[in-house]
Design a protein around this motif. Structure first.
Motif, PDB file in Angstrom:
ATOM      1  N   UNK A   1       0.850  -1.195   0.000  1.00 10.24           N
ATOM      2  CA  UNK A   1       0.000   0.000   0.000  1.00 10.24           C
ATOM      3  C   UNK A   1       0.883   1.240   0.000  1.00 10.24           C
ATOM      4  N   UNK A   2       0.734   2.063  -1.025  1.00 10.38           N
ATOM      5  CA  UNK A   2       1.551   3.279  -1.103  1.00 10.38           C
ATOM      6  C   UNK A   2       0.623   4.485  -1.171  1.00 10.38           C
ATOM      7  N   UNK A   3       1.177   5.656  -0.888  1.00  9.22           N
ATOM      8  CA  UNK A   3       0.393   6.885  -0.996  1.00  9.22           C
ATOM      9  C   UNK A   3      -0.228   6.968  -2.398  1.00  9.22           C
ATOM     10  N   UNK A   4      -1.534   7.258  -2.488  1.00 10.25           N
ATOM     11  CA  UNK A   4      -2.190   7.225  -3.804  1.00 10.25           C
ATOM     12  C   UNK A   4      -1.577   8.191  -4.830  1.00 10.25           C
ATOM     13  N   UNK A   5      -0.929   9.232  -4.354  1.00  6.91           N
ATOM     14  CA  UNK A   5      -0.284  10.166  -5.297  1.00  6.91           C
ATOM     15  C   UNK A   5       0.799   9.466  -6.114  1.00  6.91           C
ATOM     16  N   UNK A   6       1.395   8.412  -5.511  1.00  6.26           N
ATOM     17  CA  UNK A   6       2.420   7.636  -6.215  1.00  6.26           C
ATOM     18  C   UNK A   6       1.932   7.244  -7.602  1.00  6.26           C
ATOM     19  N   UNK A   7       0.680   6.783  -7.647  1.00 10.12           N
ATOM     20  CA  UNK A   7       0.155   6.207  -8.892  1.00 10.12           C
ATOM     21  C   UNK A   7      -0.345   7.274  -9.858  1.00 10.12           C
ATOM     22  N   UNK A   8      -0.556   8.480  -9.320  1.00  5.95           N
ATOM     23  CA  UNK A   8      -0.828   9.604 -10.226  1.00  5.95           C
ATOM     24  C   UNK A   8       0.494  10.007 -10.875  1.00  5.95           C
ATOM     25  N   UNK A   9       1.523  10.092 -10.038  1.00  7.80           N
ATOM     26  CA  UNK A   9       2.841  10.483 -10.550  1.00  7.80           C
ATOM     27  C   UNK A   9       3.361   9.474 -11.571  1.00  7.80           C
TER      28      UNK A   9
ATOM     29  N   UNK B   1     -10.231   0.311 -19.359  1.00  4.49           N
ATOM     30  CA  UNK B   1     -10.449  -0.334 -18.072  1.00  4.49           C
ATOM     31  C   UNK B   1      -9.146  -0.280 -17.288  1.00  4.49           C
ATOM     32  N   UNK B   2      -9.155   0.407 -16.144  1.00  4.88           N
ATOM     33  CA  UNK B   2      -7.919   0.530 -15.372  1.00  4.88           C
ATOM     34  C   UNK B   2      -7.649  -0.769 -14.613  1.00  4.88           C
ATOM     35  N   UNK B   3      -6.397  -1.228 -14.708  1.00  2.00           N
ATOM     36  CA  UNK B   3      -6.050  -2.538 -14.143  1.00  2.00           C
ATOM     37  C   UNK B   3      -5.724  -2.501 -12.651  1.00  2.00           C
ATOM     38  N   UNK B   4      -5.716  -1.302 -12.069  1.00  2.00           N
ATOM     39  CA  UNK B   4      -5.353  -1.254 -10.650  1.00  2.00           C
ATOM     40  C   UNK B   4      -6.540  -1.629  -9.759  1.00  2.00           C
ATOM     41  N   UNK B   5      -6.254  -2.430  -8.740  1.00  2.00           N
ATOM     42  CA  UNK B   5      -7.272  -2.737  -7.738  1.00  2.00           C
ATOM     43  C   UNK B   5      -7.367  -1.545  -6.796  1.00  2.00           C
ATOM     44  N   UNK B   6      -8.578  -1.109  -6.595  1.00  2.00           N
ATOM     45  CA  UNK B   6      -8.809   0.055  -5.744  1.00  2.00           C
ATOM     46  C   UNK B   6      -9.492  -0.423  -4.472  1.00  2.00           C
ATOM     47  N   UNK B   7      -9.111   0.118  -3.348  1.00  2.00           N
ATOM     48  CA  UNK B   7      -9.861  -0.178  -2.132  1.00  2.00           C
ATOM     49  C   UNK B   7      -9.861   1.074  -1.263  1.00  2.00           C
TER      50      UNK B   7
ATOM     51  N   UNK C   1     -13.885   9.273  -1.520  1.00  2.00           N
ATOM     52  CA  UNK C   1     -12.775   9.449  -2.463  1.00  2.00           C
ATOM     53  C   UNK C   1     -11.461   9.778  -1.742  1.00  2.00           C
ATOM     54  N   UNK C   2     -11.571  10.332  -0.528  1.00  2.00           N
ATOM     55  CA  UNK C   2     -10.348  10.685   0.202  1.00  2.00           C
ATOM     56  C   UNK C   2      -9.649   9.447   0.755  1.00  2.00           C
ATOM     57  N   UNK C   3     -10.380   8.334   0.847  1.00  2.00           N
ATOM     58  CA  UNK C   3      -9.758   7.142   1.455  1.00  2.00           C
ATOM     59  C   UNK C   3      -9.333   6.112   0.410  1.00  2.00           C
TER      60      UNK C   3
END
Ligand code: ATP
Length: 443
Positions: free
Chosen positions: A64-72, A121-127, A135-137
């Protein structure tokens, strides 16, 4: 592939996940032999990367990494597959794997029914992390281990006084919501990767890229893989990932055809630049030996799937050999020709009979070997059957204890590949096995 899948299940390499509930698509469980094989493949890679390279260190970052990681990293925006559904038979396809004429005519390749429009279709699993599902979590399961390395690269430089060029290696789980998961453990939603990121000075990247291609190729040779089942595939313009300047895949000839096993990528300074931009932190390297020159390093990545490598190793090792001519089932043996370094069991100790103290002696010999080797003990059934069982598990060496052992301390050492047997003293076993493992060459 069917033979490999059924052997894998029968011998406890790989089981379907949650089988009692009908199975969970895209997930697999590793049984007693499978977990040993997986651990050993991982250990061989880890040794090759870290222990045998002074300039590579290890890391184990969180999933689990900070979600900004995956935006960057570009994954939120770009890590997508094109998806189409059939309205009639409800089959789901990756649009890039459906013949173009079917997409153009919106015709299902399976039933001829109408296909939906192609959508991303985005391949990332979101939780969600924490109790609130808003959306903040939102948080993602990492789709690759690489980003954990990039965001730690400055920590590693500071804590370990690393100087460019240097690398960071990591083995860990990754998750991708794959649209199509077939071919056993080849493409799964939960899998493991073995990734190494090598940080270099811009301008030296092409040289290092070639160097890492050479080293990775040589590695498979060292593992005893059939080299005519491996080939390079260079990514064409349309295939290159958004971050890549150049990319080659090592492909293996799986039963379903040539498929990617490992990627070697020149990821340039894309990722570190983006993390600098999104985090506001300075990602430059300061070259203290080069007049304090500052630059963002380029990154050469070698990225292999651990679970996919395990499938490759199973396919590559699998062999059926005619060993007799009696006209019955015993004429053939199934043998997994694993390199002894990765075989789940290195040596099996077998008493010819259970009685007359042979079992006790065999157990004693096994205990002597256990510290150095993965040593199994098997006393059930005829000796020929026990050899076959070990062949099927890929055990490279068997030691048989018989009546002569009690007299003079000698045992029979049997080699899996040639089925040859030699008689040696039990005290020489460990040294002999070490020598055999070191000098092992696949016939
Ligand atoms: P593919 O084209 O097969 O989806 P990729 O090009 O997306 O793979 P990379 O992102 O380069 O793959 O991942 C590096 C390695 O991780 C691959 O070479 C493969 O061995 C492994 N890998 C990737 N996706 C999966 C998966 N879904 N299941 C098992 N292993 C995978």
């Amino acid at each position: 592939m069917e033979k490999i899948t059924s052997l894998a299940k029968r011998r406890g390499f790989v089981f379907q996940s949650s089988e009692v509930y009908g199975g969970q698509n895209g997930a697999w469980d590793y049984g007693p032999l499978g977990v040993e094989l997986k651990n050993r493949i991982a250990a061989a890679w880890w040794k090759e990367m870290t222990r045998l390279n002074d300039d590579i260190v290890g890391l184990d970052a969180a999933i689990l990494m900070h979600p900004r990681t995956w935006e960057a990293s570009g994954h939120v925006e770009n890590f997508t597959d094109p998806l189409v559904d059939c309205k009639k038979c409800k089959s789901r396809f990756r649009a890039d794997q459906v013949p173009e004429e079917n997409i153009a005519a919106k015709k299902c390749p399976e039933c001829g029914g109408e296909l939906t429009d192609t959508r991303k279709f985005n391949l990332m699993f979101k939780t969600h992390i924490g109790p609130a599902e808003d959306s903040a979590s939102v948080i993602y399961l990492r789709p690759e281990t690489a980003q954990g390395i990039y965001v730690n690269y400055k920590n590693v430089i500071q804590s370990n006084r690393m100087k460019i060029p240097f690398g960071i290696a990591q083995i860990g789980k990754a998750f991708r919501n794959e649209i199509v998961t077939k071919n056993f453990i080849f493409r799964t939603c939960e899998f493991e990767q073995m990734e190494m990121q090598f940080f270099v000075k811009p301008g030296s990247d092409e040289g290092w890229f070639d160097e890492w291609r050479k080293r990775r190729w040589a590695y498979y040779e060292k593992l005893g893989v059939r080299m005519d089942s491996l080939r390079w595939h260079r990514h064409g313009e349309g295939e290159l990932a958004h971050y890549a300047k150049d990319a080659y895949d090592i492909e293996y000839l799986f039963p379903m055809g040539w498929r990617e096993l490992e990627g070697v990528h020149n990821r340039t300074d894309f990722d570190l630049n983006r993390h600098a931009q999104y985090s506001g932190k300075d990602m430059q390297y300061i070259d203290q030996d080069g007049g304090n020159e500052r630059y963002i390093p380029y990154i050469i990545e070698t990225s292999a799937g651990l679970t996919r490598t395990l499938l490759m190793i199973l396919c590559d090792a699998y062999d059926e050999e005619k060993v007799a001519d009696k006209g019955n089932d015993d004429d053939w043996r199934t043998v997994l020709r694993f390199h002894p370094v990765i075989a789940p069991i290195t040596v099996a100790v077998l008493p010819l009979m259970k009685k007359d103290g042979l079992a006790e002696t065999a157990l004693e010999i096994r205990r002597d070997l256990q510290d150095d080797f993965a040593a199994d003990y098997d006393q059930g059934g005829a000796i020929g059957r026990r050899y076959r069982r070990q062949d099927e598990a890929g055990t490279p060496f068997c030691v048989t204890v018989d009546y002569q052992t009690k007299e003079d301390g000698t045992v029979t050492l049997r080699f899996r590949d040639s089925m040859e047997q030699v008689r040696i003293h039990r005290d020489e076993l460990a040294a002999r096995l070490h020598g055999e493992i070191r000098s092992y060459k696949r016939a």
